[in-house]
Scaffold this active site. Structure first.
Site, short mmCIF file in Angstrom:
data_model
loop_
_atom_site.label_atom_id
_atom_site.label_comp_id
_atom_site.label_asym_id
_atom_site.label_seq_id
_atom_site.Cartn_x
_atom_site.Cartn_y
_atom_site.Cartn_z
N HIS A 862 0.85 -1.19 0.00
CA HIS A 862 0.00 0.00 0.00
C HIS A 862 0.89 1.24 0.00
O HIS A 862 1.56 1.52 1.00
CB HIS A 862 -0.91 0.00 1.23
CG HIS A 862 -1.92 -1.11 1.19
ND1 HIS A 862 -2.32 -1.82 2.30
CD2 HIS A 862 -2.61 -1.62 0.13
CE1 HIS A 862 -3.21 -2.72 1.93
NE2 HIS A 862 -3.40 -2.63 0.63
N GLU A 865 1.24 3.84 2.85
CA GLU A 865 1.75 3.40 4.14
C GLU A 865 3.26 3.48 4.16
O GLU A 865 3.97 2.46 4.25
CB GLU A 865 1.23 1.99 4.45
CG GLU A 865 -0.28 1.98 4.61
CD GLU A 865 -0.91 0.59 4.50
OE1 GLU A 865 -2.15 0.53 4.50
OE2 GLU A 865 -0.18 -0.41 4.41
N GLU A 1044 1.34 -4.21 11.36
CA GLU A 1044 0.79 -2.88 11.15
C GLU A 1044 1.49 -1.89 12.07
O GLU A 1044 1.52 -2.07 13.28
CB GLU A 1044 -0.71 -2.87 11.50
CG GLU A 1044 -1.56 -3.82 10.67
CD GLU A 1044 -2.03 -3.16 9.38
OE1 GLU A 1044 -1.71 -1.97 9.16
OE2 GLU A 1044 -2.73 -3.84 8.60
ZN LIG Z 1 -1.88 -1.76 4.31
#
Ligand SMILES: [Zn+2]
Length: 1160
Positions: A862, A865, A1044
Site C-alpha cells: 500500500h 503506508e 501494522e
Molecule cells: Zn496496508
C-alpha cells in the site's frame, strides 16, 4: 401465589397475609376492610423503614398482594402509595410486579367517571410519570390499554391547568418514545396541542414548557410527524420561538427550553423537507448568529453543539471543484479485464457527471409503522466478517500449479544449491568495494536468464549497484533494467543555487532584509530540484543556478552553483543526494515527473526532540465548522480562486506536487489565508484519497494559514486523536536541520458538505467527503515547505538505500539483489537475499548454509503506508549490520525480502492501489501475471519454496495503520477464529499449535512500540485474498503475519503519548530481527514437543484462556469523544445532556434517562 409468611411476627406481614386472604376470595366484598388493612400497611411503611423493606423487597410478594387489592378495589387512597412507591428503587419493584398495568387499568376506570376526578388524574399521571421511564414496555402497555387517548383528552381539556398539565405532558413524553405511539399521537393532533402550550419567552411555567418541548422533540423523531409539522409551517415558528428565548433569556436560566427547541429543529431536519424549510426560513443565519453570541459562555456549549449539528445537516451539498474525480492521470493497461475496476471507470458514457449525483439524495421518507423490538440487531454485525467455513480455515497447502511452471523460480534461490566451489568467489568477496562481485547463480542452469543474476558492491558505479545488467529477453520475469544512459553526468544535472548566501544569494539563505523583488524571482527556482535531462525545462525550474544570480552559471553551473547540501553523511549513512538524483532518473512515473522534492534530496534526520501527540483544543472542530458555515452566510468573503491545478501554473501561495510520490490535485484559495486542497485519486481510479505530499512556497511570516483537504473519505482519522501532519522546511534544512517535523495546530477531521458521487461510493447516495484541516504559521519568509501525510519514502529512496547497503557489505555477508520482475509502469521490483556466507567450503558448512530456515518479508504493498518502508529500512540496516546479533541472525536464517511490492503506486503518489487501479493486497488468491506482476511472482516464489519443502518459517508483510495507535500484528489462527465466530461448541476441541503467537509475544516484550493487545489472529472473510491469509492457507506458513505500524503514535509503553517518527519505525524493524533471533533459539530445537513447551512458556501461562482482540483492520478507535465528528443526519442522542439549568426540576434526569433506555 406464594403466601406471605409472618416469620418474625412482623405486623406488616401479618396485615399483608390478611389482605392476601381477602384477595383470594372470589369477590372482594368487604371493600371497607380492605381499605383499612391497606391503610394500616401504608402507615407502617411510611413510618417504619423496616416495614417498607419487608413489603417492597424483591423476594417478597407484598407488592403483588397490594397491587391485586388495588386492582379490585380501586382505592382512592392509592395515591398515598405514590409517596411510598416514588422512593427511588422501589419503582423498579413496582414495575416488575406488574404495577404499570394496574395503573393503566385504574386510569381507564377513572376516565369513565364523568367528569373524571381531576385529583385522581393528577395523581395517576404523576405516578405514571415516575413509572414510565423505568418500564421498557410502558409505551406498548399504554397503547394496548387505551391510555393514550385518555391522557391526550386530559391535556386537551386542561390547557390552562398547569398543575394537571405537567404530569400529563411528562407521561406523554414517555408515550412518544415509542415510534408507533408517536405516529398515532401525531395523527391525533398532539403536536398542535403542544404549540398551544409553548409560547414566547416568559418567566412563568418554564417547567411546563420544557416538558412540552421534550414531548414534541420525541414526537418529531417520527418522520411522519416531522413532515406533518413542516407542512403546517411550524419550522419558522420554532425558529422564531428559539430566537425569542435566545434574546430574552439573558441570564441563561432557561437553557433547557432553548435546547428543547433546538432538539425539535434537529429532529425535523432529519427529513429533506425539513432541511428545505429550515433554509427557507433563514435558519442558517438565525442559528449561526445566535450560536456566535453563545460561544463566549461555556455553559451554553450544548446549544452551540446542537445548532452546529443542525447547520451541518442543512448546509447545502456542494460539488468538489473538479470536472471529474477520476485521477488526473491515466495509465494505459496492457489489457483491461472486462468488469474490472478500470473497465468500469472508463466505460462511463461521456457526459456523465462523476463528481456529484444529479439529483439531491433521495432519502427513504416512508416510515415503517412497526416497532423494532429487537434493538440489538447491530450486535451481530461485528462478527459478520469472521470466516466460519471450517474448510477454508484449514490450511490446504496445495500449490495448485505444476512444478514445471515453478521451476524457473529456482534461479532466485541459488543459495539453496550453492556449493561455493568456484574459487574466485571468496577472493573477490574479500576484496571488498573494489569491483563488482557477482555471486554465481546456481549451477549454470539452462533456465538461467541473463540479467537476473546480480549483485555487486561497487561504490564507483552506483548505477550498477542498484540494477541488474540490462537484458533484452522478455519472459515475465525479465525486466528492462534501469536506463543508465540518462545518468551520465550526475552533478551537473542538478543545478541548485549556492547556499553561501554572499556570493550567490540563494533564496533559502537570503537574509530577511532582502527585497521582495529578489524573493519573487528566487522563490520559484527553489521549488524543485530538477532533472536536467528534461532539457526543455532549462529556463524554468531546471535552471535554478542562473536564475539565482550566479552569473552565467548556465547549465555548466556545475560546482559553483551546486546547493550546499546539509552534511548528513554521518547521520544518514544510507543517504546520498547525488545518488538519489541518479536513482530518480531511472524511475518511471506516469506523469513523467522531472523534479525532485527537496526532502528526498536532502534526506531526513529524525529530530532530537520529542513530538507528543497534539492536545485537542476545546471547541476546535466547532470553530472550524463555523468558519465553513460562514462561507454560506457571507459568500462575498470567499475568493474561490484556483491557485494550483496540476494542469495550470498559478500565483499566490504556490503549490506543487509534481515529483515522485507527490499528491495534490488542486488548491483553491477560499479566503486570504485559507486554502481548500483536493487530492488526486489513485491512478486508474476515482477514489482512495488519503496520502498527500506537496510543496508550498511564497508564504508570509506572521500569519496563520489554514489548509483544508476536502476530499478525504474515511469516516474518522487519527488526526482527531493527536496526530499532526508532517512538514519539511528547506530553510531549516539549509540551516542544518533537515528533518520532517510534526506540525500544525487546530487540526481536526470532520464530515464536510462536499457531496460524494454515488459512482465513487459503490452506489450509495447522499454521502459526503471529510475535511482534514490544519493551520500553520511559517517561520521563514521565502521558504519552500513540504507537507506530507506521513514521512515520505519514495521508490528512488529505496533504490538509493539498497545501493548504499550493498556498498556496506562485508565479505561475511551473502547478499544478492535480484530483480523479481518489472512492474506495469516499467520499474523493477527488487528481491533481496541476505544470509551469512558459509564459514568455510567444507561440506558441513555448506550444508548448514543451504539448510537455514527461510524468513520471507515484504512491505509497501500500500503506497500510502510509508511507515512500512521505514520499518523495512530498519530491518535491512540491521540485517546488513556488524553487530553480533546481526551476525548470528544471518547465520541462522536466509532472508528473502521484497521491500516494495508496489513501486508504481509509490512513485505516482497513489494511496492504496497499483496502476491497475486495484488494491494489490486483495489479489493474492489469484494474481494476474500481467496486471499484478509483483504479487504473481512473489507468490510464485513462495509456491516454489512450498514445492521444494522449504516453506518459510515466518512470513511477514509490513503495513501501516491509519486508525490505530502502536505497532501490532495480524496472524491466522483457526482456533481463535472459531472462538470468535461461535461456529459450534464441538469445533473447540481443535488442536492447534500456538506457535503463531510466539513472535508477536516476543515483540511485545522487546519492542516498545509493539502492542500484543492490539494484535489479532482471526481470519476474516474480507481478508481472504491478502498476503497473510493466502500464505498461511495455501503455502502452509503457520507464522504468516501482517505487521501494522501506526501512522500516529503510541498509547502504551515507552513511547506512550508520543507521535511516531522514523527513528521509532526503524527501531521497530530492527527489533523485529532481534525477535527472529529469539524465535530461532526456540525453534532451533528439533524436539518438536520441547519446542511447543518452550513456546508455551514464552506465550505465558494464560495461553489457554488468552483472549483474542478481534479488531477489523479498518476499525475506528474506540475513544469516547464528546464531539460528534460524523454529523450523520440520524444521530439521535448525539450530545450527552448535562444538568446546568437551575430552574428545571429533578424529573429531567429521569426523562433523559428514558431517552436512552426506553426503546420498546
Ligand atoms: Zn496496508
Amino acid at each position: 401465589m406464594s403466601s406471605v409468611k409472618p416469620l418474625n411476627n412482623s405486623r406488616v406481614l401479618m396485615l399483608l397475609g390478611q389482605l392476601e386472604r381477602m384477595n383470594g376470595e372470589v369477590m372482594l366484598k368487604d371493600v371497607e376492610t380492605a381499605r383499612q388493612v391497606t391503610a394500616k400497611i401504608l402507615h407502617l411503611i411510611q413510618t417504619q423503614e423496616k416495614s417498607g423493606k419487608e413489603v417492597m423487597s424483591k423476594g417478597s410478594s407484598g407488592m403483588e398482594v397490594i397491587l391485586s387489592s388495588l386492582e379490585v378495589t380501586l382505592l382512592i387512597q392509592f395515591y398515598s402509595w405514590f409517596s411510598v412507591i416514588g422512593r427511588g428503587r422501589r419503582v423498579g419493584v413496582f414495575v416488575s410486579k406488574g404495577g404499570t398495568g394496574v395503573l393503566f387499568q385504574i386510569l381507564i376506570s377513572a376516565s369513565n367517571e364523568l367528569p373524571p376526578s381531576e385529583e385522581l388524574m393528577l395523581q395517576l399521571h404523576s405516578l405514571l410519570a415516575k413509572v414510565g421511564p423505568k418500564d421498557r414496555k410502558f409505551g406498548v402497555k399504554a397503547r394496548l390499554s387505551g391510555a393514550l387517548n385518555i391522557t391526550v383528552n386530559v391535556i386537551k381539556h386542561n390547557l390552562q391547568n398547569t398543575k394537571l398539565l405537567l404530569p400529563c405532558l411528562q407521561v406523554l413524553r414517555v408515550y412518544s418514545t415509542n415510534s408507533v405511539n408517536a405516529i398515532s399521537l401525531g395523527k391525533c393532533g398532539v403536536m398542535e396541542l403542544i404549540f398551544k402550550i409553548v409560547g414566547p419567552y416568559s418567566k412563568k411555567n418554564t417547567s411546563l414548557f420544557k416538558i412540552a418541548l421534550d414531548a414534541l422533540g420525541a414526537l418529531l423523531k417520527s418522520k411522519t410527524n416531522a413532515r406533518r409539522l413542516v407542512d403546517s409551517g411550524h419550522v419558522s415558528v420554532l425558529l422564531t420561538l428559539y430566537l425569542d428565548w435566545h434574546r430574552n433569556d439573558t441570564r441563561h436560566r432557561c437553557v433547557l427550553i432553548r435546547k428543547g427547541l433546538l432538539v425539535c429543529l434537529r429532529n425535523i431536519t432529519n427529513i429533506k423537507l425539513g432541511r428545505k424549510a429550515f433554509l427557507e426560513a433563514d435558519g442558517m443565519r438565525i442559528l449561526y448568529n445566535s450560536s456566535n453570541e453563545c460561544l463566549p459562555v461555556r455553559t451554553l456549549d450544548p446549544l452551540v453543539n446542537t445548532s452546529s449539528l443542525v447547520m451541518r445537516k442543512c448546509f447545502p451539498k456542494n460539488r468538489l471543484p473538479l470536472h471529474t474525480i477520476k485521477s488526473a492521470f491515466h495509465f494505459q493497461l496492457p489489457h483491461v479485464p472486462p468488469g474490472g475496476p478500470v473497465a468500469q471507470l472508463y466505460s462511463q458514457p461521456s457526459g456523465v457527471d462523476d463528481v456529484a449525483d444529479e439529483s439531491d439524495n433521495e432519502e427513504p421518507e416512508a416510515e415503517t409503522d412497526t416497532e423494532n423490538d429487537e434493538d440489538d440487531k447491530d450486535q451481530c454485525n461485528l462478527n459478520d466478517d469472521i470466516e466460519t467455513d471450517l474448510n477454508k480455515l484449514h490450511p490446504k497447502r496445495t500449490i495448485g500449479r505444476p512444478f514445471e511452471e515453478l521451476k524457473i523460480y529456482q534461479k532466485f534461490f541459488s543459495e539453496l544449491s550453492e556449493d561455493f566451489q568456484v574459487t574466485h568467489l571468496f577472493s573477490s568477496l574479500s576484496a571488498r568495494f573494489t569491483q563488482p562481485v557477482v555471486v554465481p547463480a546456481a549451477q549454470e542452469s539452462p533456465k538461467q536468464i541473463p540479467g537476473s543474476e546480480v549483485i555487486c558492491n561497487s561504490v564507483k558505479e552506483h548505477q550498477s549497484l542498484a540494477s541488474p545488467s540490462p537484458t533484452g529477453s522478455q519472459t515475465p520475469l525479465d525486466l528492462n533494467s534501469i536506463d543508465l544512459s540518462k545518468g551520465k553526468d550526475k552533478k551537473e544535472d542538478v543545478s541548485i543555487p549556492a547556499a553561501d548566501g554572499h556570493s550567490a544569494p540563494p533564496p533559502f539563505c537570503s537574509s530577511p532584509s532582502q527585497g521582495p523583488l529578489i524573493e519573487q524571482e528566487l522563490s520559484h527556482p527553489l521549488e524543485c530540484v530538477s532533472l536536467e535531462d528534461k532539457g526543455s525545462q532549462n529556463t524554468e525550474a531546471g535552471n535554478v543556478g542562473s536564475e539565482c544570480g550566479s552569473d552565467g552559471a548556465e547549465d555548466e553551473g556545475g560546482e559553483g552553483a551546486v546547493l550546499e547540501v546539509p552534511d548528513t553523511a554521518q547521520l544518514l549513512p544510507l543517504h546520498d543526494p547525488d545518488l538519489y538524483v541518479e536513482m530518480v532518473k531511472g524511475t518511471q512515473s506516469v506523469p513523467h515527473y522531472a523534479e525532485v522534492a527537496y526532502p528526498d534530496y536532502f534526506g531526513h534526520v529524525p529530530p532530537v526532540f520529542k513530538e507528543p501527540l497534539l492536545e485537542r483544543v476545546h471547541g476546535v472542530q466547532r470553530s472550524k465548522i463555523f468558519q465553513d458555515i460562514e462561507r454560506l452566510i457571507h459568500p462575498n468573503d470567499i475568493l474561490d480562486k484556483v491557485v494550483y491545478d496540476i494542469a495550470h501554473p498559478s500565483e499566490s501561495l504556490k503549490f506543487n506536487s509534481q515529483f515522485e510520490s507527490g499528491n495534490l490535485r488542486k488548491a483553491v484559495q477560499v479566503r486570504k489565508y485559507e486554502y481548500d486542497l483536493v487530492l488526486n485519486a489513485d491512478i486508474n481510479s476515482n477514489h482512495y484519497h488519503q496520502w498527500f505530499y506537496f510543496e508550498v512556497s511564497g508564504m508570509r511570516v506572521g500569519v496563520t494559514y489554514r489548509f483544508n483537504i476536502i476530499n478525504c473519505e474515511k469516516s474518522n482519522s487519527q488526526f482527531n486523536y493527536g496526530m499532526q501532519v508532517l512538514m519539511y522546511s528547506v530553510q531549516e534544512a539549509i540551516g542544518g536541520r533537515p528533518c520532517w517535523v510534526r506540525t500544525g495546530t487546530d487540526i481536526c477531521y470532520y464530515k464536510n458538505h462536499f457531496a460524494r458521487s454515488s459512482i465513487a461510493t459503490g452506489g450509495q447516495k447522499g454521502k459526503s467527503y471529510y475535511t482534514l484541516t490544519f493551520s500553520i504559521n511559517f517561520s521563514h519568509k521565502d521558504d519552500v515547505c513540504y507537507f506530507a501525510y506521513h514521512y515520505p519514502y519514495t521508490y528512488s529512496t529505496l533504490k538509493m538505500h539498497l545501493s548504499k547497503l550493498e556498498a556496506m557489505r562485508t565479505p561475511q555477508i551473502y547478499l544478492r539483489h535480484d530483480v523479481l520482475c518489472e512492474t506495469l509502469g516499467g520499474n523493477t521490483c527488487p528481491l533481496l537475499t541476505i544470509t551469512a556466507m558459509p564459514e568455510s567450503k567444507s561440506s558441513d558448512h555448506i550444508c548448514q548454509f543451504r539448510n537455514r530456515p527461510l524468513i520471507f518479508l515484504s512491505a509497501r504493498v500500500h503506497p500510502g503506508e510509508t511507515n512500512a518502508s521505514w520499518v523495512m529500512k530498519g530491518t535491512l540496516e540491521f540485517l546488513m549490520g556488524t553487530s553480533p546479533l546481526a551476525v548470528s541472525l544471518r547465520e541462522a536464517y536466509i532472508f528473502k525480502i521484497v521491500p516494495m511490492l508496489n513501486p508504481d503506486g509509490v512513485i505516482n503518489g497513489n494511496h492504496r492501489c497499483s496502476l491497475s487501479g486495484e488494491d494489490l493486497n486483495r489479489q493474492w488468491q489469484n494474481p494476474n501475471p500481467e496486471l499484478h506482476p509483483t504479487i504473481y511472482h512473489t507468490k510464485s516464489l513462495l509456491q516454489y519454496l512450498a514445492y521444494i519443502q522449504r516453506a518459510p518459517l515466518v512470513f511477514c508483510d509490513y503495513h501501516g495503520h491509519s486508525r490505530k495507535k502502536n505497532v501490532f500484528m495480524y496472524g491466522c489462527s483457526v482456533k481463535e477464529t472459531v472462538w470468535q465466530s461461535n461456529i459450534s461448541a464441538t469445533s473447540s476441541d481443535l488442536q492447534e499449535d500456538l506457535g503463531y503467537r510466539t513472535l508477536p509475544k516476543i515483540l511485545s516484550q522487546i519492542a516498545p512500540a509493539f502492542s500484543m493487545a492490539s494484535s489479532s489472529f482471526v481470519v476474516e472473510r474480507s481478508k481472504e485474498s491478502t498476503a497473510r491469509v493466502v500464505v498461511w492457507r495455501e503455502i502452509g506458513v503457520k507464522r504468516s503475519y501482517t505487521m501494522e505500524s501506526t501512522l500516529c503514535g503510541c498509547d502504551q509503553g515507552k513511547y506512550k503519548g508520543l507521535q511516531i517518527g522514523t527513528r521509532e519505525l526503524e527501531e521497530m524493524g530492527a527489533q523485529f530481527c532481534v525477535a527472529l533471533l529469539r524465535l530461532k533459539r526456540l525453534t532451533g530445537n528439533r524436539n518438536h514437543q520441547h519446542l511447543l513447551d518452550l513456546e508455551t512458556d514464552i506465550i505465558g501461562t494464560h495461553s489457554n484462556s488468552c483472549t483474542t482482540t478481534y479488531v477489523l483492520e479498518e476499525d475506528e478507535p474506540s475513544f469516547l469523544e464528546e464531539i460528534d465528528y460524523s454529523a450523520e443526519s440520524n444521530d439521535d442522542d448525539a450530545e450527552p445532556e448535562s444538568d446546568f439549568c437551575a430552574d428545571v426540576q429533578e424529573n429531567f434526569d429521569q426523562l433523559s434517562d428514558s431517552e436512552n433506555n426506553h426503546r420498546d
